[in-house]
Design a protein around this motif. Structure first.
Motif, PDB file in Angstrom:
ATOM      1  N   GLU A  83       0.848  -1.069  -0.151  1.00 25.05           N
ATOM      2  CA  GLU A  83       0.017  -0.198   0.028  1.00 25.05           C
ATOM      3  C   GLU A  83       0.961   1.222   0.030  1.00 25.05           C
ATOM      4  OE1 GLU A  83      -4.120  -1.312   2.243  1.00 25.05           O
ATOM      5  OE2 GLU A  83      -2.445  -0.870   3.287  1.00 25.05           O
ATOM      6  N   LEU A  84       2.094   1.374   0.877  1.00 22.81           N
ATOM      7  CA  LEU A  84       2.847   2.278   0.873  1.00 22.81           C
ATOM      8  C   LEU A  84       3.556   2.434  -0.638  1.00 22.81           C
ATOM      9  CD1 LEU A  84       3.883   4.640   2.625  1.00 22.81           C
ATOM     10  CD2 LEU A  84       5.779   2.995   3.277  1.00 22.81           C
ATOM     11  N   THR A  85       3.846   1.471  -1.261  1.00 26.32           N
ATOM     12  CA  THR A  85       4.607   1.488  -2.408  1.00 26.32           C
ATOM     13  C   THR A  85       3.430   2.209  -3.526  1.00 26.32           C
ATOM     14  OG1 THR A  85       5.677  -0.257  -2.241  1.00 26.32           O
ATOM     15  CG2 THR A  85       5.601   0.147  -4.488  1.00 26.32           C
ATOM     16  N   MET A  86       2.076   1.630  -3.576  1.00 24.27           N
ATOM     17  CA  MET A  86       1.230   2.449  -4.219  1.00 24.27           C
ATOM     18  C   MET A  86       1.026   3.905  -4.308  1.00 24.27           C
ATOM     19  SD  MET A  86      -1.770  -0.304  -4.874  1.00 24.27           S
ATOM     20  CE  MET A  86      -2.150  -0.381  -3.253  1.00 24.27           C
ATOM     21  N   VAL A  87       0.979   4.366  -2.908  1.00 25.83           N
ATOM     22  CA  VAL A  87       0.859   5.807  -2.505  1.00 25.83           C
ATOM     23  C   VAL A  87       2.058   6.647  -3.126  1.00 25.83           C
ATOM     24  CG1 VAL A  87       0.714   7.600  -0.749  1.00 25.83           C
ATOM     25  CG2 VAL A  87      -0.708   5.293  -0.639  1.00 25.83           C
ATOM     26  N   ARG A  88       3.240   5.880  -3.071  1.00 25.26           N
ATOM     27  CA  ARG A  88       4.514   6.660  -3.092  1.00 25.26           C
ATOM     28  C   ARG A  88       5.277   6.735  -4.576  1.00 25.26           C
ATOM     29  NH1 ARG A  88       8.464   5.116   1.358  1.00 25.26           N
ATOM     30  NH2 ARG A  88       7.506   6.554   2.523  1.00 25.26           N
ATOM     31  N   GLY A  89       4.767   5.472  -5.367  1.00 25.55           N
ATOM     32  CA  GLY A  89       5.291   5.387  -6.624  1.00 25.55           C
ATOM     33  C   GLY A  89       4.364   5.184  -7.731  1.00 25.55           C
ATOM     34  N   MET A  90       3.243   5.213  -7.623  1.00 24.83           N
ATOM     35  CA  MET A  90       2.037   4.981  -8.563  1.00 24.83           C
ATOM     36  C   MET A  90       1.029   5.974  -8.399  1.00 24.83           C
ATOM     37  SD  MET A  90       1.379   0.642  -8.296  1.00 24.83           S
ATOM     38  CE  MET A  90       2.811  -0.393  -8.357  1.00 24.83           C
ATOM     39  N   ARG A  91       1.220   6.750  -7.708  1.00 23.48           N
ATOM     40  CA  ARG A  91       0.076   7.811  -7.542  1.00 23.48           C
ATOM     41  C   ARG A  91      -1.301   7.462  -7.201  1.00 23.48           C
ATOM     42  NH1 ARG A  91       4.006   9.583 -11.477  1.00 23.48           N
ATOM     43  NH2 ARG A  91       4.832  11.740 -10.989  1.00 23.48           N
ATOM     44  N   ARG A  92      -1.350   6.434  -6.355  1.00 18.94           N
ATOM     45  CA  ARG A  92      -2.621   5.828  -6.305  1.00 18.94           C
ATOM     46  C   ARG A  92      -3.069   6.598  -4.916  1.00 18.94           C
ATOM     47  NH1 ARG A  92      -3.414   0.895  -8.419  1.00 18.94           N
ATOM     48  NH2 ARG A  92      -2.274   0.830 -10.404  1.00 18.94           N
ATOM     49  N   PHE A  93      -3.697   7.825  -5.041  1.00 18.08           N
ATOM     50  CA  PHE A  93      -4.276   8.749  -4.040  1.00 18.08           C
ATOM     51  C   PHE A  93      -5.255   8.176  -3.217  1.00 18.08           C
ATOM     52  CE2 PHE A  93      -2.309  11.365  -7.436  1.00 18.08           C
ATOM     53  CZ  PHE A  93      -1.265  11.863  -6.692  1.00 18.08           C
ATOM     54  N   ASP A  94      -5.832   7.004  -3.538  1.00 20.81           N
ATOM     55  CA  ASP A  94      -6.979   6.415  -2.497  1.00 20.81           C
ATOM     56  C   ASP A  94      -6.411   5.320  -1.494  1.00 20.81           C
ATOM     57  OD1 ASP A  94      -9.481   6.638  -1.656  1.00 20.81           O
ATOM     58  OD2 ASP A  94      -9.862   4.582  -2.679  1.00 20.81           O
ATOM     59  N   SER A  95      -5.172   4.963  -2.026  1.00 19.05           N
ATOM     60  CA  SER A  95      -4.552   3.728  -1.403  1.00 19.05           C
ATOM     61  C   SER A  95      -4.085   4.326   0.080  1.00 19.05           C
ATOM     62  CB  SER A  95      -3.497   2.996  -1.953  1.00 19.05           C
ATOM     63  OG  SER A  95      -2.701   2.339  -1.262  1.00 19.05           O
ATOM     64  N   ILE A  96      -4.358   3.660   1.178  1.00 16.26           N
ATOM     65  CA  ILE A  96      -3.810   4.152   2.489  1.00 16.26           C
ATOM     66  C   ILE A  96      -3.355   2.995   3.357  1.00 16.26           C
ATOM     67  CG2 ILE A  96      -6.271   4.063   3.039  1.00 16.26           C
ATOM     68  CD1 ILE A  96      -5.900   6.210   5.290  1.00 16.26           C
ATOM     69  N   PRO A  97      -2.235   2.921   4.021  1.00 19.86           N
ATOM     70  CA  PRO A  97      -1.654   1.956   4.453  1.00 19.86           C
ATOM     71  C   PRO A  97      -2.166   2.140   5.908  1.00 19.86           C
ATOM     72  CG  PRO A  97      -0.075   3.718   4.215  1.00 19.86           C
ATOM     73  CD  PRO A  97      -1.233   4.215   3.316  1.00 19.86           C
ATOM     74  N   ALA A  98      -3.266   1.832   6.294  1.00 11.38           N
ATOM     75  CA  ALA A  98      -4.114   2.021   7.567  1.00 11.38           C
ATOM     76  C   ALA A  98      -3.649   1.415   8.451  1.00 11.38           C
ATOM     77  CB  ALA A  98      -5.486   1.843   7.309  1.00 11.38           C
ATOM     78  N   ASP A  99      -2.814   0.205   8.389  1.00  9.11           N
ATOM     79  CA  ASP A  99      -2.099  -0.421   9.621  1.00  9.11           C
ATOM     80  C   ASP A  99      -0.831   0.184  10.072  1.00  9.11           C
ATOM     81  OD1 ASP A  99      -3.952  -2.400   9.691  1.00  9.11           O
ATOM     82  OD2 ASP A  99      -3.187  -3.362   7.906  1.00  9.11           O
ATOM     83  N   ASP A 100      -0.468   1.245   9.251  1.00  8.69           N
ATOM     84  CA  ASP A 100       0.711   2.088   9.700  1.00  8.69           C
ATOM     85  C   ASP A 100       0.627   2.832  11.037  1.00  8.69           C
ATOM     86  OD1 ASP A 100       3.581   3.122   8.650  1.00  8.69           O
ATOM     87  OD2 ASP A 100       2.409   4.989   9.482  1.00  8.69           O
ATOM     88  N   LEU A 101       1.497   2.480  12.081  1.00 10.67           N
ATOM     89  CA  LEU A 101       1.257   3.152  13.422  1.00 10.67           C
ATOM     90  C   LEU A 101       1.204   4.823  13.073  1.00 10.67           C
ATOM     91  CD1 LEU A 101       3.655   1.253  15.481  1.00 10.67           C
ATOM     92  CD2 LEU A 101       1.262   0.920  15.334  1.00 10.67           C
ATOM     93  N   GLY A 102       1.959   5.455  12.305  1.00  7.05           N
ATOM     94  CA  GLY A 102       1.970   6.733  12.255  1.00  7.05           C
ATOM     95  C   GLY A 102       0.643   7.389  11.587  1.00  7.05           C
ATOM     96  N   VAL A 103       0.033   6.679  10.648  1.00  7.01           N
ATOM     97  CA  VAL A 103      -1.089   7.103  10.065  1.00  7.01           C
ATOM     98  C   VAL A 103      -2.181   6.958  11.152  1.00  7.01           C
ATOM     99  CG1 VAL A 103      -2.865   6.394   8.195  1.00  7.01           C
ATOM    100  CG2 VAL A 103      -0.413   6.441   7.575  1.00  7.01           C
ATOM    101  N   ARG A 104      -2.287   5.639  11.944  1.00  2.71           N
ATOM    102  CA  ARG A 104      -3.315   5.501  12.720  1.00  2.71           C
ATOM    103  C   ARG A 104      -2.990   6.755  13.906  1.00  2.71           C
ATOM    104  NH1 ARG A 104      -1.744  -0.692  13.790  1.00  2.71           N
ATOM    105  NH2 ARG A 104      -2.586  -0.073  15.941  1.00  2.71           N
ATOM    106  N   ARG A 105      -1.851   6.993  14.376  1.00  2.00           N
ATOM    107  CA  ARG A 105      -1.758   7.807  15.397  1.00  2.00           C
ATOM    108  C   ARG A 105      -2.387   9.390  14.810  1.00  2.00           C
ATOM    109  NH1 ARG A 105       3.377   8.378  15.099  1.00  2.00           N
ATOM    110  NH2 ARG A 105       3.443  10.189  13.847  1.00  2.00           N
TER     111      ARG A 105
END
Length: 304
Positions: free
Chosen positions: A235-257
Motif C-alpha cells: 500500500e505504501l508503494t502504491m501511494v508513493r510510487g504509483m500516484r494511487r491517491f486512494d490507497s492508504i496504509p491504515a495499519d501504519d502506526l503513524g497513520v493511525r496515530r
C-alpha cells in the motif's frame, strides 16, 4: 539549461518542498527557497535545481538542469516529466478539496495547507525499496538509512567539485550482499528482501513499472508474493510510487496515530477503525492521510 513549469493551481512550492528540508544536500534538499535533486533523463544524470517564480494561485517554477556533459533539447521532455513528478505538480487538488469540505475536521486542516502537494518517487522500484527500509521503524530513522543506502550504492554526478548521489538502480543493488547493506544500518533480513527484488528485476524476471496498469487489489496481490513484502509495504508503494491517491496504509502506526489525534482525541485505534474513518475521504484516502501526517508535523489544530 532552464525550463519553466506551471504546476496545477493551487500549488504551494514552499509548503510542498519543505518535506525535504532536512535532507542530505548531496542527495535531495530544500533550502533557501530551492529544491535540488539528481534526476535521470535519457540515460543521463542531471542535477535539477528548482525554485518558485509564482504564487500559490498562479504557480510558476524554474528548474535549472546541470550535467557533466552537454544537454540537448531532446533531453527536455523526459527531464520535465521527472521534475514535475517530484511533487505531483500536475495534480488537480480541487476534487480532493471538494470531498474534504464534507468533513469538518479535514476541511479545517486543508484550509491551513492549501496548495500542499505530495511527493512521488520517479519509479515504482524506488518506492518499493524505501518502503521496505521503513518497515517497523520510525520515518526519521528510515530516512537516515535511505540516505546511507544511496551514498553507498547510488550513481554519482560531480559538478564544480561537489558530488551528488542518485538513488541506486536495480543492477546496483543486485550485485550487493546482505552484509553490504548491513553496513548501511539495515537488518540482514531487509537486505535480503532488497537484494532479492533487485536481482529479479536485473535478470528480467520482474517488471515493477508495469504494475501501474493493474488495479489496487491485483497490485497488492502481486507484490505480496515477493519475500518480505506484505499489505502495508504494498500500500505504501502504491501511494508513493504509483500516484494511487486512494490507497492508504491504515495499519501504519503513524497513520493511525494521526487519524486518532484528529478524530479520536488520541485514543488508540485499530487498522480497521482507521479504514472506517478514512472511508469518508474516498477516493482520496491516501492523499488525506498525507495531509494529516503533515498537519501533525506542523502542529496544526482543527479550525472551527
Amino acid at each position: 539549461m532552464k525550463i519553466a513549469i506551471r504546476p496545477a493551481s493551487p500549488f504551494d512550492f514552499h509548503l510542498s518542498a519543505s518535506i525535504f528540508a532536512g535532507g542530505d544536500p548531496q542527495i535531495q534538499r530544500y533550502q533557501d527557497g530551492r529544491l535540488w535533486q539528481l534526476i535521470r533523463s535519457g540515460g543521463k544524470l542531471m542535477l535539477a535545481v528548482i525554485n518558485s517564480r509564482g504564487t500559490v494561485d498562479s504557480p510558476l517554477l524554474q528548474a535549472e538542469l546541470h550535467s557533466d556533459g552537454p544537454l540537448q533539447e531532446s533531453d527536455l521532455p523526459s527531464a520535465r516529466a521527472r521534475v514535475e513528478g517530484l511533487l505531483n505538480m500536475g495534480l488537480d487538488l480541487l476534487p480532493f478539496y471538494q470531498v474534504a469540505e464534507r468533513d469538518p475536521v479535514m476541511s479545517g486542516l486543508v484550509s491551513q495547507m492549501r496548495g500542499l502537494h505530495s511527493p512521488t518517487t520517479p519509479t515504482v522500484y524506488e518506492a518499493l525499496i524505501t518502503s521496505i527500509v521503513e518497515q517497523q521503524i520510525s520515518i526519521r530513522v528510515a530516512r537516515n538509512l535511505q540516505m546511507r543506502l544511496v551514498r553507498a550504492f547510488g550513481r554519482t554526478l560531480t559538478l564544480d567539485g561537489k558530488t551528488y548521489y542518485a538513488f541506486p538502480e536495480p543492477r546496483d543493488l543486485a550485485a550487493a550482499r546482505p552484509e553490504d547493506l548491513r553496513g548501511c544500518g539495515l537488518s540482514l533480513r531487509k537486505g535480503e528482501y532488497i537484494i532479492g527484488v533487485s536481482r529479479e528485476i536485473a535478470r528480467g524476471r520482474l517488471d515493477l513499472e508495469s504494475l501501474a496498469a493493474l488495479d489496487d487489489r491485483e497490485v497488492i496481490a502481486r507484490l505480496s508474493r515477493m519475500r518480505g513484502i506484505g499489505v502495508w509495504t504494498a500500500e505504501l508503494t502504491m501511494v508513493r510510487g504509483m500516484r494511487r491517491f486512494d490507497s492508504i496504509p491504515a495499519d501504519d502506526l503513524g497513520v493511525r496515530r494521526c487519524i486518532s489525534r484528529y478524530y479520536r482525541q488520541g485514543a488508540g485505534i485499530t487498522g480497521a477503525e482507521a479504514r472506517e474513518i478514512a472511508s469518508r475521504w474516498k477516493p482520496w484516502r491516501g492523499l488525506a492521510s498525507f495531509y494529516l501526517i503533515t498537519a501533525e508535523q506542523m502542529g496544526l489544530a482543527v479550525q472551527e
